[in-house]
Structure formats: C-alpha cells, structure tokens
Design an enzyme around this catalytic site. Structure first.
Site, mmCIF file in Angstrom:
data_model
loop_
_atom_site.group_PDB
_atom_site.id
_atom_site.type_symbol
_atom_site.label_atom_id
_atom_site.label_comp_id
_atom_site.label_asym_id
_atom_site.label_seq_id
_atom_site.Cartn_x
_atom_site.Cartn_y
_atom_site.Cartn_z
ATOM 1 N N SER A 2 -63.336 37.931 0.819
ATOM 2 C CA SER A 2 -64.769 37.712 0.584
ATOM 3 C C SER A 2 -64.973 36.645 -0.477
ATOM 4 C CB SER A 2 -65.381 39.030 0.109
ATOM 5 O OG SER A 2 -66.641 38.813 -0.463
ATOM 6 N N TYR B 58 -65.488 47.132 -5.453
ATOM 7 C CA TYR B 58 -65.312 46.537 -4.120
ATOM 8 C C TYR B 58 -64.695 45.135 -4.242
ATOM 9 C CZ TYR B 58 -66.512 43.537 -0.230
ATOM 10 O OH TYR B 58 -66.424 42.601 0.768
ATOM 11 N N LYS C 19 -60.765 43.319 -3.169
ATOM 12 C CA LYS C 19 -60.466 42.081 -2.423
ATOM 13 C C LYS C 19 -59.518 41.197 -3.231
ATOM 14 C CE LYS C 19 -62.735 43.116 1.242
ATOM 15 N NZ LYS C 19 -61.973 43.569 2.426
#
Ligand code: UFG
Length: 339
Positions: free
Chosen positions: A127, A152, A156
């Site tokens: 992302s 979150y 990544k």
C-alpha cells in the site's frame, strides 16, 4: 506453460477483479478465501463473468495445515498472489494484535509453503500507506518509507521487510511488492465490486450508499487542508487497472533471474480532491450527492499521488480507465445491491 496461480483473498474486492484478468490472460487461478471480509455470492458472479468454475478452497490462510493441503494438491503452482489481509486503518488501531496475527501470520504461512514446495513467484498486496505523509506529494518507489501511522500500515511495512529478507535468503523465491493507491470502481459488467461489511470506511462506498439512500449524508473529513478546495488529495485508480497490474507483475517476475524483490507504485499519477470526486460523480451519473464538510479524520495524509514511471517501463503497465469510468462503474455496481 505452467499457469496455475494461487490467489489468497480471491473473493475480495481486488482479488475477485484480479481473478477475472488472470483468466483473460490464460492463467488458471485457484482461490483461497474464508469470506471473513467477502461474500460467497462473489464466486457465482465471478464464474458467470469468466464462463467457468474457478477452483476454490474455504480456508483461513493462517492455518498452515490446511494451506499445506492446497499446496500438496497443486505442487506445480507458477506463483502466488497474496491478497488475504485485514485492511481497515481505524479497526487496526483498536485491534492491533488481530492485524499483526492475521496479516503477518498469513504471509508467513504463504512464504513457508512457497519455500517448501519451491514455488518461485510472489505478488504481494502492499500500500502507498508505507510512504506516510510524504514531503514531496508525488511519490516514487525511492520516496523514503516512514514510520507507520497505524498498525495496519505497519503490517504492510513489516510484510515488505519479511518478503525482502526471505527472497534474499531463498534459492528460488522472487517477489513484487505492489503499492496500491486508492482502488475504486467495479467491473464494467457490474457483476462484481466492493462489498463493504457494515458502515463503509472508504470514501466511494460511503458516497454511493448515501446516494442509494442507505446513508443519510456523506461527511467530507476536513475542508481546511492546504489544497485547491481544502479537501484531501488521493490517487484514485480503477480496480480493473489495478487488477491488470498483477498479471503484468506475474509475467515480468517469471522472466527474472534471482534474486528479485521489486516494489512498484500502482496508481494513476493524478491527484484528485474529495470535492473533485464528488463533482465528477455528480456529473457522470447525473445525480446529486448529499454531503457536508466535517472535522478532519485523525491519521489522514493531506495529499499523495503516485509516480508510476517504474511500473510503466519495467512491467509495461499503465492505466486504461479514467476517473469518469471508475465513478460510472461504481454507481452501476451500487445500483445492483439491495437496500
Ligand atoms: N473520506 C471522507 N469521508 C468518508 C470516507 C473518506 O471524506 O466517509 C476521505 C478521507 O478522509 C480521505 C479520502 O476520503 O481524505 C480517502 O479516504 P479512504 O478512507 O477512502 O482512503 P484512504 O486514503 O484513507 O486509505 C486508503 C486505503 C488504506 C490505505 C491508505 C493509504 O483504504 O487501506 O489508502 O494511504 F492504507
């Protein structure tokens, strides 16, 4: 050609669109999904679009024993596209362990089994969140990775490191890290699209649900940012263009010599404000959006968009759809959903 591809999270929003593109390009996808953030009906629609039954396993990707059985049944996989992960920024702040356990746990199972079965090609869903609040808003892959602003985002960043270290120690593993910008839109057939659980976090499903009468009003998070109209800027990419990037990444990876771990920005190179999106949605669909300007949302980046030169040159990928197309397809999809 060995053309079997394991697609974890293949019933999800980006996963399902990627399965269609894989089949269009002669690959044989095999889906693993446990529907925790998707719906079994997606598989029926997928099968309708592609005119065949896509093989499917209802399995939690963190369950190594069950995943091992899938690999044992398909020891000749050409590659794996690993989508299966949680993706809600706010939820990750509330439940960090759930995010680390699922997002990192599933990745490690996939990597261990790829090693055990000597599978070479991994395409990973990363992302643009890895860039944080960038100093220069057009980000390239050289833009420094910053401290994550949510668990979150951290999953990544850590996932990218785990993959890089594993590739560097591996005798056969190669990987691409696709850094997605903001995927929107739906398949032009309107048979598949995003199916958010409960109240949507993301702009587009919230907007279309408001127009569809499910939500009363769209709150625009902040009208006092340093942009042309005061609202945040993002790079909104049609999900089908994003899906196609996965096919290009697989084709490219398969032709590379070891070791390879390359990151690619997958966006449109265009920054649009939230007001641009609302106005464009109203214009292309001839509708009004009931919205109000509200407070800023904590953790939001003011502006970011992609430089995608590398994906263009190396993967031979570029976007085909416009923002107009994406917003037309998004609305066509929303209209198929029951209130
Ligand atoms: N927004 C609103 N109202 C809403 C929802 C969103 O104004 O009801 C605004 C947000 O504040 C932001 C823009 O619309 O300015 C886009 O927000 P999204 O939640 O749709 O997307 P984000 O850019 O926040 O997040 C996306 C992905 C994340 C990823 C992140 C990286 O959803 O998975 O990009 O920047 F981590």
């Amino acid at each position: 050609m060995n053309n079997k591809i394991l697609v974890t999270g293949g019933a999800g929003y980006i996963g399902s669109h990627t399965v269609v593109e894989l089949i269009d390009n002669g690959y044989l996808p095999i889906i693993v999904d446990d529907f925790r953030n998707s719906n079994p009906l997606v598989l029926d629609k997928l099968n309708e679009i592609v005119g065949q039954t896509v093989p499917f396993y209802n399995i939690d990707c963190t369950d190594k024993k069950k995943m091992d059985k899938v690999f044992a049944e398909h020891p000749d996989l050409m590659g794996v596209i690993h989508f299966a992960a949680y993706k809600a920024v706010g939820e990750s702040v509330e439940k960090p362990l759930m995010y680390y356990q699922n997002n990192l746990g599933s990745l490690m199972v996939v990597l261990e089994l790829m090693e055990a079965y000597k599978i070479s090609n991994l395409v990973f869903s990363s992302s643009c969140t890895v860039y944080g609040e960038p100093k220069v808003v057009e980000v390239s892959e050289q833009t420094p990775i910053q401290e994550a602003t949510s668990p979150y985002g951290d999953t990544k960043i850590v996932s990218e490191k785990i993959i890089t270290n594993t590739v560097n120690a591996s005798a056969q593993l190669k990987a691409t890290l696709l850094r997605y910008f903001n995927p929107i839109g739906a398949h032009p057939s309107a048979k598949i699209g995003e199916l958010p659980n409960g109240v949507p976090n993301n702009l587009l499903p919230y907007l279309t649900q408001t127009v569809n009468g499910i939500r009363e009003v769209l709150t625009v998070f902040g009208g006092d940012y340093n942009t042309k109209d005061g609202t945040c800027i993002r790079d909104y990419i049609h999900v089908v263009d994003l899906a196609k990037a996965h096919v290009k990444a697989l084709n490219w990876l398969d032709n590379q010599k070891l070791p390879v771990v390359e990151s690619f920005n997958i966006g449109t190179e265009k920054g649009n404000t939230i007001m641009d999106v609302i106005k464009t949605f109203e214009k292309v669909n001839n509708l009004k959006v009931n919205y109000k300007i509200g407070e800023r949302r904590e953790g939001d980046v003011e502006q970011i968009y992609a430089n995608t030169q590398k994906a263009k040159e190396v993967l031979n990928w570029s976007c085909e759809y416009s923002l107009d197309d994406a917003l037309k397809h998004q609305w066509a999809w929303e209209k198929t959903l029951k209130k």
